[in-house]
Design a protein around this motif. Sequence first.
Motif: not given
Lengths: 246, 365
Positions: A90-93, A156
């Motif tokens: 879950s990273v900010f794409e 992450e």
Amino acid sequence: MSTAIAVEALTVGFGDFIAIRDLSFHADYGTVRGVIGPNGAGKTTLLDVLTGKSRPRRGRVLLDGTIDLAPLDEVARALAGIGRKFQKPSVFEALSVWDNLDLALRLHRRSLLREVFAPAAAKAAPIAALLETIGLTALRDQAAGTLSHGQKQWLEIGMVLVQEPKLLLLDEPVAGMSEEETAHTAALLHRLRAPGRSIVVVEHDMDFVEQVADAVSVLHEGRTLFEGSMAEARGNAQVIEVYIGR
Amino acid sequence: MKGEGSTWLAAGLLSLLLVLLPLLGFGLLPGLALPIYAVNLAGQVMCFALLAMAVDLMWGGAGVLSLGHGLFFAFGGYLCAMHLLRSAYAATHKLPDFLLFMGHGGFPSWWRLADSAPLTLLAVLVLPALLAFAFGYVSFRSRVNGVYFSIITQALTYTAMLLMFRNDTGFGGNNGMTGFHAIAGLPAGGLAAAVLLASLSTAAVLAALLGGRALLASRFGRLLRAIRDDEPRLRFLGYDTLWLKLAAWCASATLAAIAGMLYVPQVGIINPSLLDPTLSLEIAVWVAIGGRGGLTGAILGAVLVNVLKFWLSAAAPTLWPFVLALLVLLVVLALPNGLLDLRNRSRAWLLELAPASLPRRRPAR
Ligand SMILES: Nc1ncnc2c1ncn2[C@@H]1O[C@H](COP(=O)(O)OP(=O)(O)OP(=O)(O)O)[C@@H](O)[C@H]1O
Ligand SMILES: [Mg+2]
């Protein structure tokens, strides 16, 4: 060794389904605790309860052996020092690798306003150092959405590390990593051990768990089946039956 | 930040318009003059552009789609109309029609608050934002997200429309409020007022574009994009996203209210039709057509659709709904990120044809 996180008589259900029943679990400062078990055993759900994503039906969660976490939401728990890497990276794409870390690094935990207006330069040195650690320096300006699965995992992990959590929860950190990357992660975990930090690693990769964990908990159908060293777990008949042997 | 180039292009064009409006409006360039209705139209379109930017700030910025921005637009418009009616009364001592219809002998006493222009401006900047705050606080706190939030914004606007349609609410009911006498001392409906208002509206769009771009490029803007990407993840990093969303939401409401304040004197009337859900829906269509997330797309969409609408509703009124529907379909199917995407797409197409002839793009930061 003092207790970092303790879970007492925990029951978690979704509708009629009980994902965790009457579970007790604890992790100490200065140690790495492995959590293993077959799919659906409740490993991720346990982390959900620790971080405030799911609410238990019964039971207590205590931080530092004393602080009842029930009244704290996920934001407050993160600020209290619980960091989590999710099973699905879950990273900010849409943001660059650097900007992902810039948001993750908190200089002012008590004031959102000061955090928003903190000069970018104040964060530059720790981010640059961390990029070296996770080996993403060359990709710092690339959008996180363009990274490979393994690189996202690294990013992450980096986002959680930069928060310097006292309780570090890693849900399948080496899933999708090559052997070399896995070895690299194991080495990193060794370096992350600190007297003031407790690390919980959920993983299916037994060899990895054996390398990094001091002790393991084996979960099965929402209960603890076994607690002890990984070597003992490998020899335990019940564990072999439900998990390893299959 | 993507779209740096289009920002400067848009800023340049807006500055040019800002210079040309008085020059052409007053016919200062020999042989070149704009008729007053064209000046007026430009001003109105600029107000719509501002309104579209307000929606894009939230939608493109934080992934929160408002289908009720007509509410804040109308709020600013009603406040402005109140001030204009009070100053018309001060000059002519004639009560506005809607009060006479209702059999009132005068303004309700609290309308005196609208006598002062600075106070009215303050009200435009603060009151719609307060309403947005109250509504946003309740919604975001109870984690109302996505399409549920959009629907509630629409319901709120619809409720406001029903309320304002009632004559006894006291703001002109379905007839609305009209009969403005002067705008900043210039006769309402005159050329000078039209040029002033159109220039102010253009300046507002320019300021909002530059300010908005700076905001989106700041850490605050990145936090908004993080909310759009994965709000729960941001919360697990210790950010209380409620306050971030509220800040952007209130700023967006204020922007819409300013647009309404500038719009109403240019059309000379306000009535509850601004609160009609179709207007609020249309704003989203403008933004979707132009392209989300960079503010320039919002301007492009608002200008394009409204100029087209103006031209077609005169030339072929029955055709307009079909043209709009076609535009929407075209964008959804061919350019899901809006017309601004045409640049990237055409680049890709060109690259396929002649790979070596184009200079390499710098990597986006
Ligand atoms: N939000 C939810 N609603 C309903 N059921 C859920 C929910 N979250 C988890 N479960 C169920 O609870 C059980 C435990 O799931 P959990 O994700 O904790 O397993 P896990 O041990 O992490 O498995 P894996 O190794 O596959 O990741 C599963 O049967 C899952 O389907
Ligand atoms: Mg899991």
